[in-house]
Design a protein around this motif. Structure first.
Motif, mmCIF file in Angstrom:
data_model
loop_
_atom_site.group_PDB
_atom_site.id
_atom_site.type_symbol
_atom_site.label_atom_id
_atom_site.label_comp_id
_atom_site.label_asym_id
_atom_site.label_seq_id
_atom_site.Cartn_x
_atom_site.Cartn_y
_atom_site.Cartn_z
ATOM 1 N N GLU A 163 -35.655 -18.983 -15.438
ATOM 2 C CA GLU A 163 -34.227 -18.659 -15.340
ATOM 3 C C GLU A 163 -34.120 -17.163 -15.647
ATOM 4 N N VAL A 215 -29.745 -21.163 -10.269
ATOM 5 C CA VAL A 215 -28.716 -22.200 -10.106
ATOM 6 C C VAL A 215 -27.439 -21.799 -10.860
ATOM 7 N N ILE A 216 -27.613 -21.174 -12.018
ATOM 8 C CA ILE A 216 -26.438 -20.669 -12.736
ATOM 9 C C ILE A 216 -26.100 -19.244 -12.297
ATOM 10 N N ILE A 254 -24.629 -29.672 -4.531
ATOM 11 C CA ILE A 254 -25.496 -28.835 -3.686
ATOM 12 C C ILE A 254 -26.707 -28.322 -4.457
ATOM 13 N N TYR A 311 -34.304 -24.613 -18.358
ATOM 14 C CA TYR A 311 -34.073 -25.938 -17.755
ATOM 15 C C TYR A 311 -34.037 -25.783 -16.248
ATOM 16 N N HIS A 312 -34.743 -26.681 -15.568
ATOM 17 C CA HIS A 312 -34.780 -26.603 -14.101
ATOM 18 C C HIS A 312 -34.428 -27.941 -13.470
ATOM 19 N N GLY A 313 -33.507 -28.671 -14.101
ATOM 20 C CA GLY A 313 -33.192 -30.006 -13.626
ATOM 21 C C GLY A 313 -34.183 -30.989 -14.213
ATOM 22 N N SER A 373 -28.737 -31.154 -4.952
ATOM 23 C CA SER A 373 -28.593 -30.808 -6.365
ATOM 24 C C SER A 373 -29.629 -29.743 -6.711
ATOM 25 N N GLY A 374 -29.417 -29.097 -7.838
ATOM 26 C CA GLY A 374 -30.368 -28.109 -8.319
ATOM 27 C C GLY A 374 -31.728 -28.748 -8.570
ATOM 28 N N THR A 375 -31.690 -29.926 -9.167
ATOM 29 C CA THR A 375 -32.934 -30.656 -9.440
ATOM 30 C C THR A 375 -33.752 -30.851 -8.161
ATOM 31 N N LYS A 386 -24.927 -25.123 -8.170
ATOM 32 C CA LYS A 386 -23.634 -24.931 -8.844
ATOM 33 C C LYS A 386 -22.619 -24.132 -7.993
ATOM 34 N N ASP A 434 -35.041 -19.418 -10.729
ATOM 35 C CA ASP A 434 -34.037 -20.468 -10.724
ATOM 36 C C ASP A 434 -32.686 -19.829 -11.022
ATOM 37 N N ASN A 480 -29.623 -22.294 -20.334
ATOM 38 C CA ASN A 480 -29.706 -23.686 -20.779
ATOM 39 C C ASN A 480 -30.286 -23.887 -22.173
#
Ligand SMILES: *Cc1c(COP(=O)(O)O)cnc(C)c1O
Length: 433
Positions: free
Chosen positions: A213, A248-249, A280, A158-160, A130-132, A272, A246, A218
């Motif tokens: 980010e 993730v997005i 993942i 937001y980073h998880g 996961s991103g977290t 994501k 980060d 987020n």
């Protein structure tokens, strides 16, 4: 006055979600708050969870057989739309061969090669679930590598749900009133160079990493001001702190790669999109840093399901498809949507602000005409956003269930879906004002 009109407006639209209601009531007995992730409760828009059962392309269908144009796309994950036929068939074959070995297999290498091809700052990487998990591992690594303890993050990012990073986070924690204090975390305003400079003057030699980010998603979409990311690269270099992007997005959202290629951060986090719909997280960067992970180095991190064959195959297939895609298609759709909303805005003289970066966007209910940070974002009228959300969902358009989440486009969206969406948006404002 306005509220009565809303009520009439919402009541006029029939939206049968009886089955969703039944399921939610049942879920409340077994799952905490009925959900496995807080934003799914739709409580920030004063609605009710909807139970989805099927997705195809840009369309998602609920348990009562209502269908919706999906602009959430599993929080930006499904850039190829729901259930791509080719990927589904390949995954079926893999299911028969082997679901999981908990040991090395070939797809891990192929996946890593594709990620490295897309991100030139990544020399070595590790896959997690996961991103977290990727963020917390990257933070642990940065702390061990620098032998420092503080992390600098930005308000509204937001980073998880990593403890030390939940302070003034973004995403649903902006609205869920969680209060965690960790004095290792320094929080600066997004897009505020001055605050970052002050933080470094005061704590520079203790800051292990700056995490950001690169395009904030987020707190709703907030773009970095000119020079902000470059400045972060420079100041972290000067103080020997690790710069973590980060993505993730943003990874693979705007091109085959990400924002990292322009700024060369030390570590990039992905998630994501890269799992093609399966769980993942990925973190990668310079070998000098990454090689401090076990089994080579002292920083421990492991995972039973990390890099499992199904996720790796799903990721490989997705990335190979994205390599061939023309991302300007998404940009064109985004422009059409933006122009349409701007036309509606001026036609009805509305206090709204459409903020978009390529295929990610937010519609803020605000009279501001620039949004640079969290303080700007929270001036939005969340109640009005809730009414907007409810109206649209009743008319078959699924938007993020919070003012502070980004909406997304996929390669399965098209002109006719956008134009249908714009009609419904106009209908809302026409009836409301
Ligand atoms: C979604 C997200 C995360 C967390 O990823 P999970 O897979 O939900 O743990 C981290 N950072 C950003 C920027 C995200 O959007």
């Amino acid at each position: 006055m306005k509220e009565t009109i809303f009520k009439q407006l919402n009541d006029k639209v029939d939206h049968n979600i009886e089955r969703s209601k039944e399921l939610y009531n049942e879920a409340l007995n077994h799952l905490v708050g009925g959900v496995n992730s807080p934003a799914r409760s739709f409580n920030k828009v004063n609605y009710h969870p909807i139970y989805f059962k099927q997705g195809k392309g840009a369309i998602i269908i609920d348990e009562d057989n209502n269908s919706y144009i999906d602009y959430v796309l599993a929080w930006g994950t499904l850039i190829l739309g729901h259930s791509d036929e080719y990927i589904v068939n390949e995954l079926k074959k893999q299911l028969e061969i082997g679901i999981h070995f908990g040991a090395c297999h070939y797809y891990e290498i192929e996946f890593a090669k594709l990620v490295k091809e897309a991100f030139k700052n990544i020399e070595k990487l590790r896959v997690v679930n996961s991103g977290t998990e990727a963020v917390l591992s990257a933070i642990r690594l940065a702390k061990n590598y620098t032998q420092r303890n503080k992390i600098l993050k930005f308000e509204g990012n937001y980073h998880g749900h990593v403890d030390s990073l939940l302070t003034k986070g973004g995403s649903s924690i902006l609205t869920q009133e969680i209060n965690i204090k960790e004095n290792e975390t320094i929080v600066c305003e997004y897009n505020n160079k001055k605050e970052v400079e002050l933080a470094f003057e005061k704590y520079g030699k203790e800051i292990a990493a700056v995490i950001v980010e690169p395009i904030a998603g987020n707190m709703g979409v907030v773009k970095p001001i000119n020079g902000f990311l470059k400045f972060l690269r420079e100041i972290t270099k000067e103080y020997n702190s690790v710069l973590i992007f980060d993505e993730v997005i943003t990874g693979f959202r705007f091109c085959f790669g990400g924002i990292s290629n322009e700024y060369d951060p030390d570590i990039t986090i992905l998630g994501k999109i890269v799992g093609g719909g399966l769980p993942i997280g990925v973190y990668g960067g310079k070998s000098e840093i990454m090689d401090n992970l076990a089994p080579l180095g002292q920083t421990f991190q492991a995972g039973t399901f990390s890099g499992n064959p199904l996720t790796m195959l799903s990721g490989i297939l997705t990335l190979n498809i994205l390599k061939q895609k023309n991302y300007s298609y998404l940009e064109e759709l985004g422009e059409i949507l933006e122009n349409g909303i701007k036309t509606i805005k001026s036609k009805y003289n509305l206090n709204i602000y459409f903020n978009r970066y390529k295929s990610m966007w937010s519609l803020f209910f605000t009279d501001l005409n620039e949004i640079k940070n969290y303080k700007d974002v929270i001036k939005s009228d969340t109640k009005l956003y809730g009414e907007f959300f409810k109206y649209l969902i009743k008319r078959g358009v699924y938007l993020p269930p919070s003012q502070f989440e980004a909406a997304f486009l996929s390669f399965e969206h098209n002109m006719s879906l956008i134009s249908k969406t714009l009609d419904i948006i106009e209908e809302f404002f026409k009836n409301y004002f």
